[in-house]
Design a protein around this motif. Structure first.
Motif, PDB file in Angstrom:
ATOM      1  N   ASN A 195       0.878  -1.420  -0.101  1.00 33.86           N
ATOM      2  CA  ASN A 195       0.185  -0.070   0.043  1.00 33.86           C
ATOM      3  C   ASN A 195       0.747   1.343  -0.041  1.00 33.86           C
ATOM      4  O   ASN A 195       0.805   2.176   0.934  1.00 33.86           O
ATOM      5  CB  ASN A 195      -0.981   0.067   1.083  1.00 33.86           C
ATOM      6  CG  ASN A 195      -1.931  -1.063   1.127  1.00 33.86           C
ATOM      7  OD1 ASN A 195      -2.510  -1.544   0.270  1.00 33.86           O
ATOM      8  ND2 ASN A 195      -2.042  -1.811   2.267  1.00 33.86           N
ATOM      9  N   PRO A 196       1.638   1.453  -1.067  1.00 26.53           N
ATOM     10  CA  PRO A 196       2.510   2.722  -0.920  1.00 26.53           C
ATOM     11  C   PRO A 196       1.516   3.934  -1.403  1.00 26.53           C
ATOM     12  O   PRO A 196       0.628   3.697  -2.128  1.00 26.53           O
ATOM     13  CB  PRO A 196       3.381   2.492  -2.244  1.00 26.53           C
ATOM     14  CG  PRO A 196       2.766   1.359  -3.030  1.00 26.53           C
ATOM     15  CD  PRO A 196       2.105   0.604  -2.267  1.00 26.53           C
ATOM     16  N   PRO A 197       1.809   5.015  -0.642  1.00 31.14           N
ATOM     17  CA  PRO A 197       0.895   6.275  -1.141  1.00 31.14           C
ATOM     18  C   PRO A 197       0.792   6.780  -2.123  1.00 31.14           C
ATOM     19  O   PRO A 197       0.134   7.530  -2.592  1.00 31.14           O
ATOM     20  CB  PRO A 197       1.553   7.319  -0.049  1.00 31.14           C
ATOM     21  CG  PRO A 197       2.948   6.752   0.193  1.00 31.14           C
ATOM     22  CD  PRO A 197       3.136   5.140   0.169  1.00 31.14           C
ATOM     23  N   SER A 198       2.034   6.378  -3.178  1.00 31.87           N
ATOM     24  CA  SER A 198       1.936   6.776  -4.739  1.00 31.87           C
ATOM     25  C   SER A 198       2.935   6.043  -5.457  1.00 31.87           C
ATOM     26  O   SER A 198       3.544   4.929  -4.697  1.00 31.87           O
ATOM     27  CB  SER A 198       2.224   8.282  -4.615  1.00 31.87           C
ATOM     28  OG  SER A 198       3.713   8.504  -4.537  1.00 31.87           O
ATOM     29  N   ASN A 199       3.190   6.292  -6.400  1.00 30.06           N
ATOM     30  CA  ASN A 199       4.426   5.807  -7.224  1.00 30.06           C
ATOM     31  C   ASN A 199       5.516   6.734  -7.349  1.00 30.06           C
ATOM     32  O   ASN A 199       6.252   6.872  -8.241  1.00 30.06           O
ATOM     33  CB  ASN A 199       4.163   5.088  -8.466  1.00 30.06           C
ATOM     34  CG  ASN A 199       3.597   5.980  -9.534  1.00 30.06           C
ATOM     35  OD1 ASN A 199       3.167   7.157  -9.099  1.00 30.06           O
ATOM     36  ND2 ASN A 199       3.556   5.377 -10.772  1.00 30.06           N
ATOM     37  N   MET A 200       5.559   7.832  -6.443  1.00 27.31           N
ATOM     38  CA  MET A 200       6.740   8.889  -6.700  1.00 27.31           C
ATOM     39  C   MET A 200       7.624   8.557  -5.724  1.00 27.31           C
ATOM     40  O   MET A 200       7.361   8.717  -4.379  1.00 27.31           O
ATOM     41  CB  MET A 200       5.853  10.360  -6.563  1.00 27.31           C
ATOM     42  CG  MET A 200       4.767  10.693  -7.611  1.00 27.31           C
ATOM     43  SD  MET A 200       5.637  10.652  -9.136  1.00 27.31           S
ATOM     44  CE  MET A 200       6.323  12.181  -8.898  1.00 27.31           C
ATOM     45  N   ALA A 201       8.779   8.315  -6.188  1.00 31.09           N
ATOM     46  CA  ALA A 201       9.839   7.938  -5.135  1.00 31.09           C
ATOM     47  C   ALA A 201      10.922   9.305  -5.235  1.00 31.09           C
ATOM     48  O   ALA A 201      11.152  10.092  -5.776  1.00 31.09           O
ATOM     49  CB  ALA A 201      10.828   6.861  -5.960  1.00 31.09           C
ATOM     50  N   ILE A 202      11.493   9.207  -3.878  1.00 30.82           N
ATOM     51  CA  ILE A 202      12.602  10.153  -3.709  1.00 30.82           C
ATOM     52  C   ILE A 202      13.801   9.436  -4.054  1.00 30.82           C
ATOM     53  O   ILE A 202      14.376   8.364  -3.811  1.00 30.82           O
ATOM     54  CB  ILE A 202      12.812  10.158  -1.918  1.00 30.82           C
ATOM     55  CG1 ILE A 202      11.356  10.798  -1.506  1.00 30.82           C
ATOM     56  CG2 ILE A 202      13.853  11.361  -1.788  1.00 30.82           C
ATOM     57  CD1 ILE A 202      11.674  10.797   0.158  1.00 30.82           C
ATOM     58  N   ILE A 203      14.551  10.363  -5.063  1.00 28.33           N
ATOM     59  CA  ILE A 203      15.851  10.141  -5.623  1.00 28.33           C
ATOM     60  C   ILE A 203      17.088  10.711  -4.959  1.00 28.33           C
ATOM     61  O   ILE A 203      16.750  11.668  -4.220  1.00 28.33           O
ATOM     62  CB  ILE A 203      15.786  10.248  -7.230  1.00 28.33           C
ATOM     63  CG1 ILE A 203      14.691   9.565  -7.607  1.00 28.33           C
ATOM     64  CG2 ILE A 203      16.934  10.012  -7.882  1.00 28.33           C
ATOM     65  CD1 ILE A 203      14.645   8.093  -7.566  1.00 28.33           C
ATOM     66  N   GLY A 204      18.123  10.317  -5.189  1.00 28.49           N
ATOM     67  CA  GLY A 204      19.304  10.811  -4.409  1.00 28.49           C
ATOM     68  C   GLY A 204      19.864  11.933  -4.361  1.00 28.49           C
ATOM     69  O   GLY A 204      21.110  12.523  -4.486  1.00 28.49           O
ATOM     70  N   ARG A 205      19.097  12.977  -4.485  1.00 33.10           N
ATOM     71  CA  ARG A 205      19.346  14.610  -4.203  1.00 33.10           C
ATOM     72  C   ARG A 205      18.416  15.190  -3.400  1.00 33.10           C
ATOM     73  O   ARG A 205      17.067  15.219  -3.656  1.00 33.10           O
ATOM     74  CB  ARG A 205      19.322  15.314  -5.544  1.00 33.10           C
ATOM     75  CG  ARG A 205      19.944  14.570  -6.800  1.00 33.10           C
ATOM     76  CD  ARG A 205      21.576  14.923  -6.480  1.00 33.10           C
ATOM     77  NE  ARG A 205      22.233  14.441  -7.453  1.00 33.10           N
ATOM     78  CZ  ARG A 205      22.896  13.055  -7.812  1.00 33.10           C
ATOM     79  NH1 ARG A 205      22.562  12.200  -6.805  1.00 33.10           N
ATOM     80  NH2 ARG A 205      23.414  13.064  -8.784  1.00 33.10           N
ATOM     81  N   TYR A 206      18.912  15.811  -2.148  1.00 32.36           N
ATOM     82  CA  TYR A 206      18.013  16.560  -1.252  1.00 32.36           C
ATOM     83  C   TYR A 206      18.556  18.055  -0.930  1.00 32.36           C
ATOM     84  O   TYR A 206      19.835  18.207  -1.066  1.00 32.36           O
ATOM     85  CB  TYR A 206      18.103  15.781   0.055  1.00 32.36           C
ATOM     86  CG  TYR A 206      17.823  14.354  -0.008  1.00 32.36           C
ATOM     87  CD1 TYR A 206      16.868  14.010   0.236  1.00 32.36           C
ATOM     88  CD2 TYR A 206      18.776  13.379  -0.560  1.00 32.36           C
ATOM     89  CE1 TYR A 206      16.439  12.405   0.579  1.00 32.36           C
ATOM     90  CE2 TYR A 206      18.553  11.975  -0.497  1.00 32.36           C
ATOM     91  CZ  TYR A 206      17.379  11.492   0.155  1.00 32.36           C
ATOM     92  OH  TYR A 206      17.106  10.135  -0.014  1.00 32.36           O
ATOM     93  N   ILE A 207      17.858  19.013  -0.798  1.00 33.24           N
ATOM     94  CA  ILE A 207      18.345  20.243  -0.242  1.00 33.24           C
ATOM     95  C   ILE A 207      17.414  20.096   1.316  1.00 33.24           C
ATOM     96  O   ILE A 207      16.140  20.269   1.309  1.00 33.24           O
ATOM     97  CB  ILE A 207      17.885  21.514  -0.859  1.00 33.24           C
ATOM     98  CG1 ILE A 207      18.525  21.182  -2.446  1.00 33.24           C
ATOM     99  CG2 ILE A 207      18.409  22.733  -0.203  1.00 33.24           C
ATOM    100  CD1 ILE A 207      20.149  21.245  -2.223  1.00 33.24           C
ATOM    101  N   LEU A 208      18.219  20.380   2.287  1.00 35.70           N
ATOM    102  CA  LEU A 208      17.563  20.181   3.670  1.00 35.70           C
ATOM    103  C   LEU A 208      18.039  21.229   4.635  1.00 35.70           C
ATOM    104  O   LEU A 208      18.938  21.905   4.530  1.00 35.70           O
ATOM    105  CB  LEU A 208      18.117  18.802   4.230  1.00 35.70           C
ATOM    106  CG  LEU A 208      17.924  17.502   3.487  1.00 35.70           C
ATOM    107  CD1 LEU A 208      18.326  16.547   4.149  1.00 35.70           C
ATOM    108  CD2 LEU A 208      16.192  17.502   3.217  1.00 35.70           C
ATOM    109  N   THR A 209      16.958  21.659   5.348  1.00 40.40           N
ATOM    110  CA  THR A 209      16.946  22.631   6.185  1.00 40.40           C
ATOM    111  C   THR A 209      17.891  22.150   7.687  1.00 40.40           C
ATOM    112  O   THR A 209      17.842  21.074   7.597  1.00 40.40           O
ATOM    113  CB  THR A 209      15.651  23.274   6.683  1.00 40.40           C
ATOM    114  OG1 THR A 209      14.972  22.421   7.153  1.00 40.40           O
ATOM    115  CG2 THR A 209      14.675  23.885   5.290  1.00 40.40           C
ATOM    116  N   PRO A 210      18.129  23.194   8.455  1.00 36.20           N
ATOM    117  CA  PRO A 210      18.797  22.548   9.567  1.00 36.20           C
ATOM    118  C   PRO A 210      18.026  21.859  10.561  1.00 36.20           C
ATOM    119  O   PRO A 210      18.374  21.096  11.473  1.00 36.20           O
ATOM    120  CB  PRO A 210      19.280  23.769  10.285  1.00 36.20           C
ATOM    121  CG  PRO A 210      19.345  25.084   9.132  1.00 36.20           C
ATOM    122  CD  PRO A 210      18.431  24.557   8.164  1.00 36.20           C
TER     123      PRO A 210
END
Length: 289
Positions: A195-210
């Motif tokens: 039961n995945p919430p979608s078929n949109m996957a996180i790929i290996g690039r992120y910009i993250l806040t502190p």
């Protein structure tokens, strides 16, 4: 605030590429004429990043050597009049500031990122998984930085994957689309078994806040008994919001032999100096088989 630092978790053993990675870091596997890690470092530099942090482990010394000076090699190239090659070699040691940290225990991607906490400080930062090589007109890291600047929130790169592959990725639940390809995220789960919430996957690039780095300090072990970066990002999504961006470009998973082969073929066909030869080789091979 400017994104100055990119964190590269590179402590993994690369078992999907054995036996090639038995005595060589997987990040040093060659794609045409450069190791995978160099493509990823060049991407973040082109996006304006000033500092690279390698979170590595023992047996990864080749990474350090690749981006260090080699006076004896430079001397031989200079004596041989190979100026173009010499410039390429010298460029490696002057690309940007590179810092090396050891991840002393294999406790997961989230733990690897947390190891860079003292260097990142209270600034936004990029996280780059160099197994993912992305061919694009504009560096994907640069695409994400633009969306971070636009929203002031963490932004992760998204790609549509086949339904049968959702268990291999962090999968997001999409909220409203606020700009072309830019979605507010309503949730995410790491490698859902059903039961995945979608078929949109996180790929290996992120910009993250502190705030994501702060969340990692209290994140408990999740899927696979590891500290998952996805879990920390989800905590921040609930409290202040996180975005996903459907990036423009073609991604190749070079952590396995199929993806690496696809990358070799596509990158060879993209290069003017190799395209004609690559087409000829492919056509001749097709005749034989």
């Amino acid at each position: 605030m400017k994104v100055r630092t990119a964190v590269f978790p590179v402590a993994g053993l690369g078992t999907r590429l054995l036996p090639a990675t038995k005595s060589m870091p997987k990040e040093m596997v060659t794609l045409i004429d450069r190791p995978l890690i160099q493509y990823a470092v060049e991407e973040v530099i082109d996006a304006g990043v000033e500092r690279v942090v390698f979170v590595s482990a023992r047996s990864k010394k080749a990474l350090e050597d690749h981006f260090d000076r080699t006076p004896e090699l430079e001397y031989q190239l200079e004596e041989a009049g190979k100026e173009d090659v010499l410039k390429d070699v010298q460029k490696l040691s002057s690309m940007c500031d590179i810092i090396y940290i050891r991840q002393k225990e294999p406790l997961g991607l989230g733990h690897a990122v947390l190891c860079a906490k003292d260097i990142v400080g209270k600034e936004p930062f990029a996280v780059i998984l160099p197994d993912d090589i992305i061919s694009s007109k504009e560096p994907v890291t640069g695409q994400l930085i633009k969306r971070y600047t636009q929203t002031g929130k963490s932004v992760v790169s998204l790609m549509e994957v086949p339904d049968e592959d959702t268990s291999k990725y962090g999968i997001v639940k999409l909220g409203r689309e606020e700009d072309k390809g830019l979605f507010k995220l309503d949730g995410m789960v790491e490698k859902p078994k059903s039961n995945p919430p979608s078929n949109m996957a996180i790929i290996g690039r992120y910009i993250l806040t502190p705030e994501v780095m702060a969340a990692l300090e209290t994140t408990k072990r999740g899927a696979g008994g590891e500290i998952q970066l996805t879990d920390a990002i989800l905590d921040v999504a609930k409290s202040e919001g996180v975005y996903g961006y459907l990036f423009e470009g073609d991604r190749f998973d070079c952590g396995n032999m199929y993806g690496l082969f696809e990358a070799v073929v596509n990158f060879a066909l993209e290069r003017k100096d190799l395209r004609e030869h690559a087409v000829k080789v492919i056509q001749e091979a097709a005749k034989r088989f």
